[in-house]
Enzyme design. Structure first.
Site, PDB file in Angstrom:
ATOM      1  N   GLY A 240      46.356 -52.479  51.993  1.00  0.00           N
ATOM      2  CA  GLY A 240      47.290 -53.056  51.031  1.00  0.00           C
ATOM      3  C   GLY A 240      48.674 -53.277  51.606  1.00  0.00           C
ATOM      4  N   PRO A 275      43.600 -50.718  49.657  1.00  0.00           N
ATOM      5  CA  PRO A 275      44.962 -50.181  49.767  1.00  0.00           C
ATOM      6  C   PRO A 275      44.972 -48.652  49.851  1.00  0.00           C
ATOM      7  CG  PRO A 275      44.503 -50.766  47.491  1.00  0.00           C
ATOM      8  CD  PRO A 275      43.293 -51.179  48.293  1.00  0.00           C
ATOM      9  N   TYR A 317      55.464 -41.787  64.910  1.00  0.00           N
ATOM     10  CA  TYR A 317      55.805 -43.219  64.776  1.00  0.00           C
ATOM     11  C   TYR A 317      57.311 -43.460  64.705  1.00  0.00           C
ATOM     12  CZ  TYR A 317      51.087 -42.957  62.729  1.00  0.00           C
ATOM     13  OH  TYR A 317      49.772 -42.689  62.464  1.00  0.00           O
ATOM     14  N   CYS A 344      57.323 -25.441  68.373  1.00  0.00           N
ATOM     15  CA  CYS A 344      57.926 -25.433  69.710  1.00  0.00           C
ATOM     16  C   CYS A 344      57.696 -26.747  70.439  1.00  0.00           C
ATOM     17  CB  CYS A 344      57.366 -24.270  70.523  1.00  0.00           C
ATOM     18  SG  CYS A 344      57.603 -22.726  69.659  1.00  0.00           S
ATOM     19  N   GLU A 345      58.335 -27.790  69.966  1.00  0.00           N
ATOM     20  CA  GLU A 345      58.267 -29.117  70.581  1.00  0.00           C
ATOM     21  C   GLU A 345      59.577 -29.822  70.262  1.00  0.00           C
ATOM     22  OE1 GLU A 345      55.386 -31.161  71.663  1.00  0.00           O
ATOM     23  OE2 GLU A 345      53.757 -29.783  71.190  1.00  0.00           O
TER      24      GLU A 345
HETATM   25  N1  LLP Z   1      41.315 -50.195  55.639  1.00  0.00           N
HETATM   26  C1  LLP Z   1      41.192 -49.865  56.942  1.00  0.00           C
HETATM   27  C2  LLP Z   1      39.996 -50.273  57.665  1.00  0.00           C
HETATM   28  C3  LLP Z   1      42.217 -49.132  57.577  1.00  0.00           C
HETATM   29  O1  LLP Z   1      42.080 -48.820  58.860  1.00  0.00           O
HETATM   30  C4  LLP Z   1      43.373 -48.740  56.845  1.00  0.00           C
HETATM   31  C5  LLP Z   1      44.438 -47.968  57.480  1.00  0.00           C
HETATM   32  C6  LLP Z   1      43.445 -49.096  55.479  1.00  0.00           C
HETATM   33  C7  LLP Z   1      42.406 -49.835  54.914  1.00  0.00           C
HETATM   34  C8  LLP Z   1      44.595 -48.712  54.603  1.00  0.00           C
HETATM   35  O2  LLP Z   1      45.777 -49.375  54.957  1.00  0.00           O
HETATM   36  P1  LLP Z   1      47.095 -49.202  54.043  1.00  0.00           P
HETATM   37  O3  LLP Z   1      46.849 -49.822  52.700  1.00  0.00           O
HETATM   38  O4  LLP Z   1      47.361 -47.739  53.914  1.00  0.00           O
HETATM   39  O5  LLP Z   1      48.163 -49.908  54.795  1.00  0.00           O
HETATM   40  N2  LLP Z   1      48.869 -43.054  59.931  1.00  0.00           N
HETATM   41  C9  LLP Z   1      49.601 -44.310  59.884  1.00  0.00           C
HETATM   42  C10 LLP Z   1      48.801 -45.377  59.163  1.00  0.00           C
HETATM   43  C11 LLP Z   1      47.452 -45.630  59.752  1.00  0.00           C
HETATM   44  C12 LLP Z   1      46.674 -46.694  59.002  1.00  0.00           C
HETATM   45  C13 LLP Z   1      45.265 -46.736  59.440  1.00  0.00           C
HETATM   46  N3  LLP Z   1      44.423 -47.646  58.723  1.00  0.00           N
HETATM   47  C14 LLP Z   1      50.951 -44.045  59.252  1.00  0.00           C
HETATM   48  O6  LLP Z   1      51.253 -42.906  58.908  1.00  0.00           O
HETATM   49  O7  LLP Z   1      51.773 -44.969  59.130  1.00  0.00           O
END
Ligand code: LLP
Length: 419
Positions: A240, A275, A317, A344-345
């Site tokens: 999303g 999403p 990030y 500790c980083e």
């Molecule tokens: N569908 C698939 C195949 C995905 O790989 C993802 C997220 C989503 C849906 C959901 O996307 P969203 O609606 O949340 O944008 N850890 C990272 C984000 C990694 C997203 C991985 N895939 C962060 O904290 O920004």
């Protein structure tokens, strides 16, 4: 930001509950979610999709607490999963397996078997090798696997490189130009039923255009497949919208649908979306307490009880997430702080260069922490994972107990005695 957060008597509330009361009752650090915000965010998609035939499959990876899944399941959500663990969570939460799509590049035969047994909506297949394994596994189980191919439309989502997935250089999906050939193969496979196409171009997109471009490319493929006699039942546009963390100009879901839905005019396929962040990020926050204030001559540090193991996004990030005191401290003088944890980083920071009026013992909260936050937490430095609480109006519910030392070493074994 969070529209269910408000200030009364210089104290922050989530829905009808003072964050200070939550910290007193459950301790810090802890994650706190707003049921009302979750509901509003889901309903924004549902309402914007209106009469259009659709299925909203919440991306479980963004926050997989079973009470969060339950809340969304009750609203009619489907789920996008990437592992058997996520599938079991959906089932525990009362989610409907026939509304589950299974993403991910490395599904194992065991995971496929379980998903076939419970009857998921479809497998989002990412490679020819996976398609073959799925056909074979379904054959062994005497089942037909519903399949969508995840194609890589090669559009630049213009987001952080770690969360951009739609370019050719990423490991995800099948090259869109090679897709027709693979669809033709899939169509001849005995235990495969081709039902859809999907893509996911990246996360935290604050611009609608890449989604529209991706849909354009998917539609060209869908029409190409029709000429080959392959008719699809759904088109899945993937994750999303991005969310407001700092000062991003984020379009509304209604704006997004106003551009996307006309593209699908006259098409019969169900629109699927996956999403995650836009449902959960601004429905949650991380509560913490300042342990010490430290000044090393150059910098002020607010050392808090939450660390990078609890909240990895800033370290991984360089994510900017707002941090504020939960009560005004009239005795404190405003200064510029790095908010750092006990791990500790050097990378163990939650925020850098923030202007805060605080003293030791004050409690802070980090906003926009409902997505990819608890879900990415770990036990690094042997720190028990924190509690999660759901606020519903004036009520609070503990939806995950703080881990104990026994939880920390569960499953570990000492070696036999030496003689
Ligand atoms: N569908 C698939 C195949 C995905 O790989 C993802 C997220 C989503 C849906 C959901 O996307 P969203 O609606 O949340 O944008 N850890 C990272 C984000 C990694 C997203 C991985 N895939 C962060 O904290 O920004």
């Amino acid at each position: 930001m969070h529209n269910t957060v408000s200030t009364h008597n210089q104290s922050l509330f989530l829905e009808g509950v003072a964050l200070d009361d939550i910290a007193n009752q459950y301790g810090t650090p802890c994650y706190v979610y707003s049921k009302s915000a979750l509901t509003q965010h889901f309903m924004a998609y549902k309402n914007a999709l209106g009469e259009r035939d659709h299925l909203i499959c919440y991306a479980v990876k963004s926050n997989s607490n079973i009470a969060v899944l339950q809340t969304l399941a009750r609203l009619g959500a489907g789920f996008d999963i990437v592992s058997e663990g996520e599938l079991e969570r959906v089932l525990l939460a009362g989610g409907d397996p026939s509304k589950v799509v299974f993403s991910g590049v490395a599904k194992t035969a065991d995971e496929m078997r379980r998903a076939l047994a419970v009857g998921i909506h479809c497998f989002n297949v990412e490679s020819e090798a996976e398609l073959e394994l799925l056909n074979m596994t379904a054959g062994e189980e005497n089942r037909i696997a519903p399949v969508s191919l995840r194609v890589n439309p090669d559009v630049d989502a213009k987001t952080h490189p770690y969360i951009s997935t739609g370019l050719k250089e990423n490991k995800f999906g099948v090259d869109i130009n090679a897709a027709p050939q693979l669809y033709e193969r899939a169509a001849t496979m005995e235990n495969i039923n081709v039902v859809g196409v999907d893509c996911h171009i990246g996360s935290q997109l604050t611009d609608i255009k890449p989604f529209i471009d991706a849909m354009d490319r998917l539609l060209i493929l869908v029409k190409q497949l029709e000429t080959l006699g392959i008719k699809l039942q759904h088109i899945d546009i993937g994750g999303g919208l991005g969310v407001l963390y700092q000062n991003e100009d984020v379009p509304s879901v209604a704006d997004y649908m106003a551009e996307l839905l006309p593209q699908l005019e006259g098409r019969h396929e169900t629109l699927i979306m996956e999403p995650g962040r836009s449902l959960t990020a601004n429905a949650g926050l991380l509560l913490m307490q300042v342990q010490f204030i430290k000044n090393n001559g150059e910098k002020n540090f607010a050392i808090v009880d939450a660390g990078m193991n609890d909240m990895l996004r800033p370290a991984l990030y360089q994510a900017w997430m707002d941090i504020q005191p939960i009560k005004t401290n009239t005795d404190a003088v405003e200064a510029i702080y790095d908010v750092v944890g006990p791990v500790c980083e050097t990378g163990d920071f939650l925020a850098k260069d923030r202007s805060l009026a605080i003293t030791a013992g004050d409690r802070l909260c980090q906003f926009s922490a409902g997505a990819y936050s608890f879900a990415m937490s770990s036990n690094y430095n042997s720190r028990p994972r924190v509690a999660e609480i759901m606020v519903d109006g004036e009520q609070t519910h503990l939806i995950r107990a703080r881990e104990t030392i026994a939880d920390l070493v569960r499953g570990e074994k000492l070696l036999p005695e030496e003689n």
